[in-house]
Scaffold this motif. Structure first.
Motif, PDB file in Angstrom:
ATOM      1  N   ASN A 119       0.826  -1.216   0.000  1.00 44.53           N
ATOM      2  CA  ASN A 119       0.000   0.000   0.000  1.00 44.53           C
ATOM      3  C   ASN A 119       0.859   1.265   0.000  1.00 44.53           C
ATOM      4  O   ASN A 119       0.550   2.241  -0.689  1.00 44.53           O
ATOM      5  N   ASP A 180      -7.997   5.217  -0.748  1.00 41.92           N
ATOM      6  CA  ASP A 180      -9.256   4.469  -0.646  1.00 41.92           C
ATOM      7  C   ASP A 180      -9.363   3.423  -1.751  1.00 41.92           C
ATOM      8  O   ASP A 180      -9.852   2.311  -1.548  1.00 41.92           O
ATOM      9  N   GLU A 183      -7.070   0.535  -0.890  1.00 41.34           N
ATOM     10  CA  GLU A 183      -7.681  -0.327   0.133  1.00 41.34           C
ATOM     11  C   GLU A 183      -8.789  -1.188  -0.492  1.00 41.34           C
ATOM     12  O   GLU A 183      -8.925  -2.370  -0.160  1.00 41.34           O
ATOM     13  N   TRP A 186      -7.958  -4.735  -2.238  1.00 42.90           N
ATOM     14  CA  TRP A 186      -7.782  -5.988  -1.483  1.00 42.90           C
ATOM     15  C   TRP A 186      -9.068  -6.801  -1.403  1.00 42.90           C
ATOM     16  O   TRP A 186      -9.030  -7.969  -1.046  1.00 42.90           O
TER      17      TRP A 186
END
Ligand code: MN
Length: 201
Positions: A119, A180, A183, A186
């Motif tokens: 990330n 965002d 995230e 995933w």
């Protein structure tokens, strides 16, 4: 001639994480443009145009200088997007298999530590590019970022997992909030495909 591959998932399948409008434009317009521009660049180079996309990128230094950068950009774009679509989907495993999990533990300490590193690399890529988990020629794992459409194959590194962080990949839904989008990624990974890349590394 290179051709646009079909998506291995329905265009609305990755909702609400990856929205349908973005997937349609990303695949049908952006990826198609890389394919078209690559074919155009190689019009007078049938020897190169007959190579698998992997082999074209691994042999990028054999491409004539006058078309080299356009081939890097568009062959990279074609390969990277094809790789990306293939690791996405709602069917399939929701997490790495034991073998990959163990390798990630050995390398990063835990899955969460790996994810945090990935990330971070994805977030810090300035401008356009990609985040990758790759394995190098010695079998060593690395999380890295490439700029623009540069492919890890040009560094003789084989992707296991990859994420497009160009704004075109997320701007419609996430605007400036790249974190965002990262995230959300995933939640839409088909780990069966990632496991397969790991097994075939
Ligand atoms: Mn893209």
């Amino acid at each position: 001639m290179y051709t646009l591959p079909e998506l291995p998932f329905k265009t609305n399948e990755l909702e609400p994480f990856f929205d349908e409008a973005t997937i349609k434009i990303h695949h049908g317009k952006h990826h198609q443009a890389y394919v078209d521009n690559l074919n155009k660049a190689l019009e007078q180079h049938s020897d190169l145009a007959s190579l698998d996309i992997d082999d074209l990128l691994k042999n990028i230094n054999k491409v004539p200088e006058d078309i080299k950068q356009v081939v890097i950009n568009n062959a990279g774009g074609h390969y990277n997007h094809t790789f990306f679509w293939n690791i996405l989907g709602k069917d399939g495993a929701k997490s790495p298999d034991n073998e990959l999990q163990n390798a990630l533990n050995d390398m990063f300490g835990s899955f969460d530590a790996f994810k945090a590193k990935f990330n971070e690399v994805a977030l810090k890529r300035f401008g356009s590019g990609w985040a990758w988990l790759v394995v190098d020629a010695d079998g060593k794992f690395e999380v890295l970022s490439t700029a623009n459409q540069d492919s890890p194959l040009m560094q003789n590194k084989k992707p296991i997992l990859g994420l497009d962080v160009w704004e075109h990949a997320y701007y419609l839904k996430y605007q400036n909030k790249r974190a965002d989008y990262i995230e959300a990624f995933w939640n839409v990974i088909n780990w069966d495909k990632v496991n397969r890349h790991f097994i075939n590394r």
